[in-house]
Design an enzyme around this catalytic site. Structure first.
Site, PDB file in Angstrom:
ATOM      1  N   HIS A   1       1.158  -0.987   0.222  1.00  0.00           N
ATOM      2  CA  HIS A   1       0.090  -0.163  -0.086  1.00  0.00           C
ATOM      3  C   HIS A   1       0.987   1.440   0.115  1.00  0.00           C
ATOM      4  CE1 HIS A   1      -3.130  -2.619   0.967  1.00  0.00           C
ATOM      5  NE2 HIS A   1      -2.787  -3.432   1.931  1.00  0.00           N
TER       6      HIS A   1
ATOM      7  N   HIS B   1      -4.460  -0.802   7.535  1.00  0.00           N
ATOM      8  CA  HIS B   1      -4.075  -0.946   6.919  1.00  0.00           C
ATOM      9  C   HIS B   1      -2.836  -1.877   5.643  1.00  0.00           C
ATOM     10  CE1 HIS B   1      -5.610  -0.835   2.174  1.00  0.00           C
ATOM     11  NE2 HIS B   1      -5.010  -0.080   2.033  1.00  0.00           N
ATOM     12  N   VAL B   2      -2.458  -0.566   6.491  1.00  0.00           N
ATOM     13  CA  VAL B   2      -0.002  -1.608   6.354  1.00  0.00           C
ATOM     14  C   VAL B   2      -0.240  -3.010   7.730  1.00  0.00           C
ATOM     15  CG1 VAL B   2       1.822  -1.676   6.190  1.00  0.00           C
ATOM     16  CG2 VAL B   2       0.452  -0.074   5.052  1.00  0.00           C
ATOM     17  N   HIS B   3      -0.347  -4.016   7.527  1.00  0.00           N
ATOM     18  CA  HIS B   3      -0.047  -4.503   8.655  1.00  0.00           C
ATOM     19  C   HIS B   3       1.369  -4.936   8.808  1.00  0.00           C
ATOM     20  CE1 HIS B   3      -3.364  -7.204   6.272  1.00  0.00           C
ATOM     21  NE2 HIS B   3      -3.737  -5.264   6.749  1.00  0.00           N
TER      22      HIS B   3
END
Length: 547
Positions: A376, A403-405
């Site tokens: 992302h 969103h970013v894991h």
């Protein structure tokens, strides 16, 4: 009377202190943002942590339906705009999934909450109910209709007070057991909730259960979920799931979902959110497009939002107060440019904030503007270009994203430049979902994404171009960890925000692999209102208290 410890007792006490501090990883000196900007640090990835990203099956006792008939289940509490009001939500009746389904009549069951500060519960509030459908007009795809979803707003509440409540329909003897919640403190510069849990991208995996277990042990007063709730859209309508939908189901006529995963999630989370208020902002996994291009139906129906109370025209963005903190929850998947309703609402909401009453200004939305991970990367650049200057001009202190894991904390930054008056951006998309962790960084050799691959189709146009200044000038990615990135680590976990006064707030990030009281990252966020005067001043607008 003075006394001394014997050598043996002194030795025992010393060892006990060593064990305590070793276990808790309490630091003799906790850094503050005044010590920054910090040199970028990457904590090496532990390959043993890739496991357990497996969803709980429908046979797990924690997600099975235990309610009978129209007894309430999936009970939750959420806040209105101020301490004196909360929402109670729950579901009655059985959802249906199949080819021939008939929706329940929401008028067939009343929405009643009985509540009070002591028993018997003498106060009563009545709300509204609804059902939603998830429809796919394609051969072989199953449709879904929800149970009856109830939302009741309680008003006239006292600050910092425990209330007991039951919800349901007393006319058919379908009332819940007694639950309780505690209201937020009154807004003021010395009035704050004790602990606020921040978590993102939860899903419902065995990692999720570890996250929630650790979070509960930290005894939060409020939970913020920064998007991506259930990951029901990693499933086909027949219940077949995958870690990557597009990789596994590339030939489906529409992006399907398996809506019972929402019910599983609501049952699992009830033990927490029936007593601790939860505030949610939508992520991309909540889009769930269906027939007629409808989207966000499950998200918008299942949660109660203070949108109307905060004068928002959409459930996808809203604001609220929690003591001396004003929270702004923004929608990344709805129009946000300067001519959009959301932007105009944001301008008015920011202008209405009185920093003498709510000194802290915290914003949240799902996709991060400042992330150095490959996943992302610069995906939300158009949103940043549209909104960053406005948020900066009103002195936003903190921003939380998902969103970013993975986990990442920034230095204070504005327009990719280190700025002592910019917000601190914290990405906590590490709640435990099925898609596993992000582990690659855009600044690693060969990992910089091709620019045209970065836009999100639901977020507008293409805005991410090569940098024109700084150490990355002429490039799309840095060739080292960016200056804005203070700390990054690929581990599942959650964070706790403890605002101490109008100047200091303690941020602590906890990793799932540690015992619940070990610290993965810890820093004092320090406001400097005298060094960073607001570029825009409060205007005389109607306030929440006028609602």
């Amino acid at each position: 009377m003075a006394f001394t410890l014997s050598p043996l007792l002194a030795a025992i006490a010393f060892l006990a202190l060593l064990e305590y501090y070793g276990t808790c990883r309490v630091r003799a000196h906790i850094a503050t943002t005044l010590d920054g900007p910090f040199n970028p640090l990457t904590v090496p990835f532990d390959v043993s942590l890739r496991g357990n990203a497996v969803d709980l099956p429908d046979s797990d006792a924690r997600v099975r339906r235990l309610a009978n008939g129209f007894e309430p289940e999936q009970i939750s509490v959420s806040l209105s705009v101020n301490y004196d009001s909360v929402w109670i939500s729950w579901i009655t009746g059985e959802a249906q999934i199949g080819y021939n389904i008939t929706a329940l009549d929401p008028k067939s069951v009343s929405s009643v909450v009985r509540f009070g500060t002591e028993r018997p519960l003498t106060l009563e509030a009545v709300g509204y109910s609804l059902v939603y459908n998830q429809l796919y007009p394609f051969e072989g795809l199953q449709n879904y209709t929800s149970g009856i979803i109830h939302h009741v707003r309680l008003t006239g509440l006292k600050p910092n007070t425990r209330y007991y409540y039951r919800c349901g329909d007393p006319s058919i003897k379908a009332m819940s057991g007694i639950h309780y919640f505690k209201t937020m403190p009154v807004s003021g510069p010395r009035s704050y909730p004790g602990r606020i849990a921040i978590v993102g991208d939860l899903g419902l995996t065995y990692n999720t259960t570890a996250t929630i277990s650790h979070l509960i042990k930290n005894e939060p007063d409020l939970v913020l979920l920064v998007g991506d709730v259930t990951y029901a859209n990693l499933y086909l309508t027949n219940g077949t799931g995958a870690d990557c939908y597009s990789c596994s189901f590339s030939n489906t006529p529409i992006h399907e979902t398996y809506q019972p995963r929402w019910d599983y999630w609501g049952r699992f989370m009830q033990k927490l959110v029936s007593k601790v208020p939860i505030m949610v902002v939508e992520g991309n996994h909540e889009i769930e497009e269906q027939v007629g291009k409808k989207a966000f139906e499950a998200y918008s129906s299942r949660f109660a939002f203070p949108s109307e109370e905060s004068r928002s025209s959409s459930k996808l963005y809203y604001s609220f107060n929690s003591g001396g903190i004003h929270f702004i929850m923004l929608g990344a998947y709805i129009a946000y440019n300067k001519s959009a309703d959301q932007y105009k609402w944001l301008e008015q909401d920011l202008a209405n904030v009185d920093r003498s009453v709510t000194p802290w200004l915290v914003a949240s939305w799902h996709p991060p503007w400042y992330s150095s991970y490959k996943a992302h990367y610069r995906e939300a650049e158009c949103m940043r270009v549209a909104m960053e200057e406005l948020l900066y001009s009103y002195g936003v202190d903190l921003v939380f994203n998902g969103h970013v894991h993975a986990y990442e904390r920034s230095n204070r930054v504005y327009n990719y430049t280190l700025d002592p008056c910019g917000p601190v951006y914290i990405t906590v998309g590490d709640g435990g979902n099925r898609e596993k962790m992000a582990i690659e960084h855009a600044d690693e050799p060969g990992k910089c994404p091709e620019p045209s691959s970065t836009p999100d189709e639901y977020m507008g146009g293409f805005c991410a171009t090569n940098f024109t200044s700084g150490s990355a000038a002429g490039k799309f990615c840095w060739d080292r960890q960016p200056d804005f990135s203070a700390l990054r680590e690929s581990s599942f976990g959650h964070g706790i925000l403890e605002v101490k006064n109008e100047t200091y707030a303690l941020w602590t990030w906890y990793r799932n692999q540690d015992t619940h009281n070990e610290v993965g990252d810890q820093i004092f966020i320090v406001r400097q209102p005298h060094s960073c005067p607001l570029l825009r001043k409060k205007v005389n607008q109607p306030s929440f208290s006028d609602i």
